[in-house]
Design a protein around this motif. Structure first.
Motif, mmCIF file in Angstrom:
data_model
loop_
_atom_site.group_PDB
_atom_site.id
_atom_site.type_symbol
_atom_site.label_atom_id
_atom_site.label_comp_id
_atom_site.label_asym_id
_atom_site.label_seq_id
_atom_site.Cartn_x
_atom_site.Cartn_y
_atom_site.Cartn_z
ATOM 1 N N LEU A 6 28.557 37.296 34.310
ATOM 2 C CA LEU A 6 29.317 37.554 33.094
ATOM 3 C C LEU A 6 30.368 38.634 33.270
ATOM 4 O O LEU A 6 31.177 38.858 32.370
ATOM 5 C CB LEU A 6 28.363 37.937 31.959
ATOM 6 N N ARG A 7 30.389 39.291 34.411
ATOM 7 C CA ARG A 7 31.437 40.282 34.669
ATOM 8 C C ARG A 7 32.801 39.623 34.761
ATOM 9 O O ARG A 7 33.806 40.195 34.322
ATOM 10 C CB ARG A 7 31.158 41.037 35.973
ATOM 11 N N PHE A 8 32.851 38.437 35.337
ATOM 12 C CA PHE A 8 34.136 37.811 35.646
ATOM 13 C C PHE A 8 34.293 36.413 35.059
ATOM 14 O O PHE A 8 35.369 35.826 35.166
ATOM 15 C CB PHE A 8 34.323 37.724 37.171
ATOM 16 N N HIS A 9 33.247 35.876 34.473
ATOM 17 C CA HIS A 9 33.290 34.504 33.976
ATOM 18 C C HIS A 9 32.723 34.436 32.561
ATOM 19 O O HIS A 9 31.899 35.257 32.163
ATOM 20 C CB HIS A 9 32.494 33.578 34.894
ATOM 21 N N GLY A 10 33.148 33.423 31.829
ATOM 22 C CA GLY A 10 32.610 33.207 30.497
ATOM 23 C C GLY A 10 33.179 34.158 29.467
ATOM 24 O O GLY A 10 34.015 35.016 29.755
ATOM 25 N N GLY A 11 32.714 34.006 28.238
ATOM 26 C CA GLY A 11 33.228 34.804 27.139
ATOM 27 C C GLY A 11 34.395 34.111 26.462
ATOM 28 O O GLY A 11 34.931 33.107 26.946
ATOM 29 N N MET A 49 46.486 37.275 26.721
ATOM 30 C CA MET A 49 45.949 37.379 28.074
ATOM 31 C C MET A 49 44.437 37.615 28.074
ATOM 32 O O MET A 49 43.917 38.317 27.218
ATOM 33 C CB MET A 49 46.657 38.535 28.792
ATOM 34 N N GLU A 50 43.741 37.045 29.051
ATOM 35 C CA GLU A 50 42.294 37.293 29.159
ATOM 36 C C GLU A 50 42.044 38.745 29.548
ATOM 37 O O GLU A 50 42.871 39.402 30.172
ATOM 38 C CB GLU A 50 41.650 36.308 30.141
ATOM 39 N N SER A 51 40.881 39.259 29.152
ATOM 40 C CA SER A 51 40.637 40.691 29.166
ATOM 41 C C SER A 51 40.721 41.331 30.553
ATOM 42 O O SER A 51 41.246 42.439 30.693
ATOM 43 C CB SER A 51 39.270 40.985 28.547
ATOM 44 N N GLY A 52 40.217 40.664 31.577
ATOM 45 C CA GLY A 52 40.241 41.246 32.911
ATOM 46 C C GLY A 52 41.652 41.437 33.430
ATOM 47 O O GLY A 52 42.000 42.506 33.957
ATOM 48 N N LEU A 53 42.485 40.428 33.281
ATOM 49 C CA LEU A 53 43.867 40.525 33.725
ATOM 50 C C LEU A 53 44.664 41.489 32.853
ATOM 51 O O LEU A 53 45.547 42.197 33.338
ATOM 52 C CB LEU A 53 44.518 39.143 33.731
ATOM 53 N N ASP A 78 43.483 44.218 31.367
ATOM 54 C CA ASP A 78 43.134 45.570 31.805
ATOM 55 C C ASP A 78 43.873 45.933 33.085
ATOM 56 O O ASP A 78 44.369 47.060 33.234
ATOM 57 C CB ASP A 78 41.624 45.676 32.034
ATOM 58 N N LEU A 79 43.943 44.999 34.016
ATOM 59 C CA LEU A 79 44.642 45.242 35.276
ATOM 60 C C LEU A 79 46.118 45.521 35.024
ATOM 61 O O LEU A 79 46.689 46.467 35.588
ATOM 62 C CB LEU A 79 44.478 44.029 36.195
ATOM 63 N N ALA A 80 46.748 44.717 34.193
ATOM 64 C CA ALA A 80 48.174 44.894 33.897
ATOM 65 C C ALA A 80 48.433 46.230 33.215
ATOM 66 O O ALA A 80 49.406 46.934 33.539
ATOM 67 C CB ALA A 80 48.673 43.744 33.033
ATOM 68 N N ARG A 81 47.583 46.613 32.286
ATOM 69 C CA ARG A 81 47.771 47.886 31.584
ATOM 70 C C ARG A 81 47.592 49.078 32.522
ATOM 71 O O ARG A 81 48.358 50.049 32.455
ATOM 72 C CB ARG A 81 46.793 47.973 30.415
ATOM 73 N N ARG A 82 46.587 49.015 33.385
ATOM 74 C CA ARG A 82 46.368 50.113 34.335
ATOM 75 C C ARG A 82 47.565 50.277 35.255
ATOM 76 O O ARG A 82 48.014 51.405 35.525
ATOM 77 C CB ARG A 82 45.096 49.870 35.156
ATOM 78 N N HIS A 83 48.087 49.157 35.734
ATOM 79 C CA HIS A 83 49.220 49.236 36.651
ATOM 80 C C HIS A 83 50.466 49.740 35.930
ATOM 81 O O HIS A 83 51.250 50.503 36.494
ATOM 82 C CB HIS A 83 49.493 47.866 37.277
ATOM 83 N N ALA A 84 50.650 49.320 34.681
ATOM 84 C CA ALA A 84 51.796 49.789 33.906
ATOM 85 C C ALA A 84 51.721 51.297 33.682
ATOM 86 O O ALA A 84 52.741 52.005 33.741
ATOM 87 C CB ALA A 84 51.854 49.054 32.573
ATOM 88 N N GLU A 85 50.516 51.818 33.437
ATOM 89 C CA GLU A 85 50.338 53.257 33.249
ATOM 90 C C GLU A 85 50.678 54.023 34.528
ATOM 91 O O GLU A 85 51.350 55.064 34.489
ATOM 92 C CB GLU A 85 48.906 53.552 32.817
ATOM 93 N N LYS A 86 50.214 53.511 35.658
ATOM 94 C CA LYS A 86 50.520 54.154 36.934
ATOM 95 C C LYS A 86 52.020 54.137 37.213
ATOM 96 O O LYS A 86 52.583 55.117 37.706
ATOM 97 C CB LYS A 86 49.770 53.452 38.069
#
Length: 228
Positions: A58-63, A206-210, A212-220
């Protein structure tokens, strides 16, 4: 545009998964008749959106924003020729195998109607993992799949629940006003992360995992620019 098959899988123990439970349901098989599809609950809690389909990690699939996974038969055919082996519908762990639908150039937030009632919304693309590589048994599979022009296939959320079955027509019923496609987001998340900040124009879909990744990279990126 047609739904060729609906594919579900049951959990089983394997030695190639990094899922905490040591089990996977990536081995999807076509089913006959109608299958119920509905929103399964929030990420990290809900499983598959398809009745009879298991999700083990459930970390990376489903929901809700990864309720189903679609892959184009045309792209599967490309892989058949490259790998020199037969790949049945469901071989990539996809729930929905399509024909005639440009899955990878679908926009994030694009909506598809399948049959008379079900409406699904595109949320991102598949990021390959160790379990996928182990299931296929192909050397260097994660890198090959990531960099392939065949595309990653689309993750989907359920907007209108109902039943789907092989042979259902597919229609694109909505396309948002931005240019972020499944293929572009996949490239940004894997091989060209400088593209990630620009994908946030599609953040609401956008799905939550991607996301979060996009937001983190934008902040950096913003911090880097501020310190320049």
């Amino acid at each position: 545009m047609t739904l060729l098959s609906v594919n579900v899988g049951r959990a089983r123990a394997v030695d190639y998964t990094d899922a905490p439970v040591g089990r996977t349901a990536i081995d999807k098989r076509p089913v006959e008749g109608a299958v119920r599809i509905e929103a399964p609950g929030p990420p990290g809690v809900g499983g598959s959106g398809l009745a009879g389909d298991d999700v083990c990690d459930l970390r990376f699939h489903g929901g809700a924003d990864r309720a189903a996974y679609a892959f184009a038969r045309e792209d599967m055919d490309l892989w058949e020729r490259e790998l020199g082996r037969e790949l049945a519908n469901g071989s990539f762990g996809e729930n929905l195998t399509t024909r005639g639908l440009d899955v990878n150039n679908a926009l994030i937030g694009e909506r598809w109607r399948i049959g008379d009632e079900v409406v699904l919304e595109v949320t991102g693309g598949r990021i390959p993992c160790r379990t996928f590589a182990g299931f296929l048994g192909e050397k260097g599979w994660v890198k090959r799949f990531t960099r392939s022009e065949a595309g990653p296939g689309a993750l989907l959320r359920v907007i209108v629940p109902g039943e789907v079955r092989a042979g259902d027509p597919i229609a694109v019923v909505h396309r948002p006003d931005h240019g972020v496609t499944v293929a572009l987001l996949h490239r940004a998340a894997t091989v060209d992360r400088d593209l990630l900040p620009g994908t946030l124009v599609a953040a609401e879909w956008m799905e939550s995992g991607l996301l979060d990744l996009a937001r983190r990279h934008a902040e950096k990126y913003a911090e880097k620019c501020a310190g320049a």
